[in-house]
Enzyme design. Structure first.
Site, PDB file in Angstrom:
ATOM      1  N   GLU A 147       0.826  -1.204   0.000  1.00  0.00           N
ATOM      2  CA  GLU A 147       0.000   0.000   0.000  1.00  0.00           C
ATOM      3  C   GLU A 147       0.867   1.265   0.000  1.00  0.00           C
ATOM      4  O   GLU A 147       0.549   2.246  -0.680  1.00  0.00           O
ATOM      5  CB  GLU A 147      -0.945   0.008   1.207  1.00  0.00           C
ATOM      6  N   GLU A 388     -18.592  -6.235  -2.380  1.00  0.00           N
ATOM      7  CA  GLU A 388     -17.222  -6.715  -2.263  1.00  0.00           C
ATOM      8  C   GLU A 388     -17.077  -8.131  -2.803  1.00  0.00           C
ATOM      9  O   GLU A 388     -16.020  -8.502  -3.305  1.00  0.00           O
ATOM     10  CB  GLU A 388     -16.758  -6.670  -0.809  1.00  0.00           C
ATOM     11  N   GLU A 406     -12.375   0.339  -9.554  1.00  0.00           N
ATOM     12  CA  GLU A 406     -11.959  -0.553 -10.641  1.00  0.00           C
ATOM     13  C   GLU A 406     -12.979  -0.624 -11.774  1.00  0.00           C
ATOM     14  O   GLU A 406     -12.601  -0.688 -12.955  1.00  0.00           O
ATOM     15  CB  GLU A 406     -11.677  -1.958 -10.096  1.00  0.00           C
ATOM     16  N   THR A 492      -1.308   1.104 -10.835  1.00  0.00           N
ATOM     17  CA  THR A 492      -2.518   0.460 -10.315  1.00  0.00           C
ATOM     18  C   THR A 492      -3.324   1.400  -9.432  1.00  0.00           C
ATOM     19  O   THR A 492      -4.506   1.176  -9.212  1.00  0.00           O
ATOM     20  CB  THR A 492      -2.152  -0.811  -9.527  1.00  0.00           C
TER      21      THR A 492
END
Length: 933
Positions: A147, A388, A406, A492
């Site tokens: 992260e 999720e 996304e 990303t």
């Protein structure tokens, strides 16, 4: 995840090892020219409407970013319901989710290049100054290497990339002298000790101040990491090396990628989810394109685009061939076992795989990208957001939605590739849903449960880094952006790295290690961009023809191809035995089990235990049937237990100045009005006297016609309900007396009766933890008149109410807050109906640790129902679907209620005891690594 840009032409096919000057342009952009012919297939969106939507995105970003800066900065993230910053250590721990927080103003750094993309150059300059002035990277805090790399290192590099671009333009950032790059270099060196392993794979966590293994570091003992965690470093680390000339960063990232490639499963060319960083052994051997693996594949392809090293493309194409061979079951993408890739590892999909259609665009494989994207869009249209996780028949598996970007990312790249206005309409839907369901006074709140519409007090940094960037670019024309987006590749986390890095500081050896391991099929490179091949027929309705069969896949049709081995059954052959049809007293069924390698062990207590011996199956297909039967039996038992539980309810504050924007997750009651079957109850709230509600109320006039607030404790829930009902209340909200209790740290609570007949209770009763209850109590103190809505699901806001003239108040709506559940799983805490008292001092059980299903089954033959098909999941072999949308879909990876005294009623479901004697880890069973479990 995101694609890349490049304005080089698409004039000739790329050979297997093309020089970089031919490959800088990505497939996403090449597709635009190849497919512009069929944009006429849908009604085009006017320039005015696109501008209007783009401006709406700008306003939404201002709302999110402005509230972060006002209420949270310099904290890492904003808590939008309570209008304050999330500071690690000052809020209840959320487990691994908090590893992204390092006390380095995460949201500000993650948003830097978003400001430039949205033409907010002055704000960008101010933000850079704040980062340089306020951010400290030397904090004594343990953070995730993954992260920190994608969000902080990537954010600093993205900010630096656009800072030097603006400086070159001559108007802004003239004072800038690579300060962000120096911070990035400092952070890079702080992350390097994580790579001190024999394999070269990094530790998953590191202490920013003390590194690894030192006593004060409090980390360095981990043995496992996820594939994406180790394989999503090359872009940022290589860019850092190319920017600074310090090659060590790119070398370490390449070594990690080389090791993962070497450890792939050679027969399937797939990688697992979790790997031992010391031995290289796969810990979790399931493989997919979602959580745990996703960005590893993404970075292989993008490393080729950014660095021009053809070995990365060869590796990606090898993996992609395996993905399309085993994991892709259009429109589904289902995890499989790396050693047994024809076996599905699970029957649900996670939301992170929504990036994959965008990656397929980059690859140039448009048809499956359109199919999967359309399937995901249908799920979103059903639930407003992408849960999720959701099952193969599109029911909610995990109900949270932390505002993930996304799907918006894939939507943007499909539009770039096709020019189809359909994707503009998809983007418009995303904007509408965010404003309608997630927008709160202090920002945008994640959804705790997409079924009820309840909120969670979190607004992750990636929401600002990615969501607004992709949505704005979706509606922007080239002249709307102050720089050429095609000159950059997206990481990303959607940070921008310039493509010219490919020719800068090239000191890394580009030895092709791929061909040492595999011989590649030339077809892997057919669609490598640039190319002149026609990707689509000359048909303006081509994309629509792909989407059309999937239009009703969620609501009206069963998914196809869920279990691949069904294809092997010849016409006339008997279908395999399904768990829901099994009867322990049927000799034919027992014979089928024996053929599948499943044996029955009779236990002393009269129950029967099912155990599979894969090696004893009659054939490999029978062994696969046996494994599937056992998995179905587990899921069936778990589902039957869930069906006896009640779903969560919602308490929605609808009065001024909330207007339905704050939704609290409430626990249901096993008595009183069932809100799922009757119209919601709406009314003003009033506290009962006595507050515990355990005796006749002394203020019946105050609660008459209102929803009574009662404190938990000193008597049974049903007794409280009767007392407020006798006083004329139209509903009741029980507030936990355990001060500080919150759905952040406790499982969902469900109120039981008193062991007597409760049919006399006609009003709805809901339960709130202390923190959630204080939201209402604070609102009463601030605004006096507070109206709420008790329902099974949050209702749409009333825009007319929001437009009304608000009542006078000295303060604004700063108390419009709500604390919501932040854990990734739910349980239901049920008080035993035979319990003589609530026991207000009892602490709530903690959620059990996540685990997959277990691997042996026990049940009593006498309890086996001859017709156990009611409300059970049905797959395609039966030719029908069961609508279970209104049932609670508890997370299957969470243990059931930890209270051993819980009573679900006298009648035991036929397979409820299956999980009782499950002894071994399901992963070992699923992977079939042992002959007998």
């Amino acid at each position: 995840m995101s694609g890349a840009g490049g304005d080089r032409g698409c004039g000739s096919p790329v050979p297997q090892r093309a020089p970089w000057n031919l490959v800088a342009a990505t497939a996403a952009l090449c597709l635009v020219s190849a497919t512009s012919v069929w944009t006429a297939g849908a009604a085009p969106m006017s320039r005015e409407e696109k501008q209007k939507l783009g401006n709406q995105v700008l306003e939404m970003f201002d709302h999110a970013y402005g509230n972060y800066m006002e209420h949270a900065y310099p904290a890492d993230e904003l808590m939008p319901l309570t209008c304050r910053g999330r500071v690690r250590g000052q809020e209840p721990s959320r487990g691994d989710v908090d590893d992204a927080l390092g006390k380095f103003s995460l949201t500000l750094i993650d948003s830097l290049d978003t400001l430039v993309v949205l033409n907010k150059t002055k704000e960008f300059e101010d933000a850079v100054r704040k980062v340089l002035r306020d951010v400290n990277l030397d904090n004594d805090v343990v953070v995730s290497v993954f992260e920190t790399n994608i969000r902080v290192l990537g954010g600093l590099l993205g900010g630096h990339s656009l800072a030097i671009m603006l400086k070159e333009k001559g108007e802004y950032m003239q004072w800038y002298n690579d300060e962000l790059l120096q911070m990035a270099k400092q952070l890079g060196y702080k992350l390097l000790p994580a790579f001190n392993t024999t394999s070269g794979l990094p530790y998953p966590r590191i202490n920013l101040k003390f590194g690894i293994r030192k006593p004060e570091a409090r980390t360095g003992t981990e043995t496992d990491t996820c594939t994406a965690c180790a394989g999503t470093l090359i872009l940022e680390f290589a860019a850092l090396s190319r920017f600074t000339g310090a090659t060590i960063f790119e070398e370490y990232a390449r070594k990690a990628l080389d090791f993962l490639w070497e450890k792939r499963q050679r027969s399937s060319n797939l990688v697992g989810v979790t790997i031992n960083i010391h031995t290289g052994d796969w810990v979790r051997k399931d493989s997919g394109v979602g959580a745990g693996i996703d960005s590893y594949y993404e970075y292989l392809l993008k490393a080729y685009v950014l660095l021009g090293d053809d070995s990365f493309l060869e590796r990606f194409n090898t993996h992609y061939d395996a993905i399309m061979r085993y994991i892709s079951q259009p429109p589904l993408l289902l995890d499989v076992h790396i050693h047994k890739p024809m076996l599905n590892a699970r029957t649900w999909m996670d939301a992170l795989l929504a990036f994959f259609p965008g990656l397929q665009v980059l690859k140039g494989d448009i048809r499956p990208a359109i199919e999967t994207h359309e399937m995901l869009y249908q799920v979103i249209k059903k639930h407003n957001f992408l849960p999720e996780a959701f099952t193969t028949d599109f029911r909610v598996h995990w109900a949270q939605h932390p505002l993930r970007p996304e799907f918006a990312e894939s939507t943007y790249f499909l539009y770039k590739a096709t020019g189809d206005p359909y994707y503009l309409e998809v983007g418009k839907t995303l904007i509408e849903n965010l404003n309608k369901y997630a927008r709160v006074p202090c920002g945008f709140a994640a959804m705790k449960d997409v079924r009820t519409g309840s909120h969670e007090d979190r607004m992750d940094s990636f929401f600002l880094a990615e969501m607004f960037k992709y949505l704005y670019l979706l509606f922007a024309d080239k002249e709307d952006i102050i720089f050429d987006i095609e000159d950059y590749i997206f990481t990303t986390e959607a940070h921008l790295l310039p493509l010219w890095l490919s020719t800068t500081n090239q000191s890394i050896s580009k030895k092709n290690t791929t061909s040492d391991y595999t011989e590649l099929d030339d077809s892997n490179f057919d669609w490598t961009c640039p190319n002149t091949q026609i990707l689509f027929p000359n048909d303006p309705l081509y994309a629509q023809s792909i989407r059309e069969p999937l239009k009703n896949v969620v609501d009206k049709s069963c998914p196809r191809g869920i279990i691949r081995v069904e294809e092997s059954f010849r016409s006339g052959a008997k279908p395999p035995l399904r768990a829901r049809d099994f009867m322990a007293t049927n000799p034919e069924h027992l014979e089928i089990l024996k053929k599948m390698g499943v044996s029955l062990i009779h236990l002393k207590d009269g129950r029967v235990q099912l155990v599979q011996h894969a090696i004893q199956a009659a054939s490999s297909i029978d062994a696969e049937d046996g494994l599937r039967f056992m998995q179905e039996m587990i899921e069936l038992s778990s589902q039957q237990q869930k069906e006896q539980q009640l779903p969560p309810r919602a308490v929605q504050i609808v009065s001024h100045p909330f207007f339905g924007r704050v939704v609290l997750t409430a626990g249901p009651a096993q008595f009183g009005l069932d809100l799922s079957k009757h119209k919601e109850t709406r009314g003003f709230v009033a506290s009962s006297k006595p507050y515990n509600g355990c005796s006749e109320l002394t203020n019946p006039e105050a609660v008459m016609g209102k929803i009574a607030l009662i404190q938990r404790g000193q008597c049974m829930f049903a007794e409280k309900a009767r007392n407020i009902q006798n006083a004329g209340a139209i509903g009741g909200i029980v507030i936990d007396d355990n001060e500080g209790s919150s759905s952040d740290t406790a499982p969902l609570f469900q109120m039981a009766g008193d062991g007597k007949d409760t049919d006399d209770i006609k009003i709805p009763m809901l339960f709130l933890f202390s923190k959630e209850g204080s939201i209402i109590l604070d609102a009463i103190r601030e605004y006096e008149e507070v109206e709420v809505l008790l329902s099974d699901k949050a209702k749409d806001r009333d825009p007319d109410m929001e437009n009304e003239e608000p009542p006078s108040s000295e303060n604004d709506s700063q108390n419009q807050s709500a604390e919501q559940i932040t854990s990734s799983s739910q349980e239901v805490d049920v008080v035993d109906e035979e319990s003589p008292e609530e026991g207000s001092s009892n602490s709530h059980p903690e959620s059990s640790s996540p685990a997959d299903t277990d691997n042996a089954a026990s049940f009593s033959p006498s309890e086996q129902n001859s017709n156990p098909t009611e409300n059970q999941e049905t797959t395609i072999l039966d030719g029908e679907c069961t609508d279970l949308d209104n049932q609670l879909e508890e997370q299957s990876e969470t243990g059931e209620d930890s209270n051993p005294n819980v009573s679900w009623g006298k009648k035991v479901q036929p397979i409820d005891s299956i999980l009782a004697d499950w002894n071994e880890d399901i992963e070992a069973f699923e992977m079939m690594e042992k002959d007998e479990l």
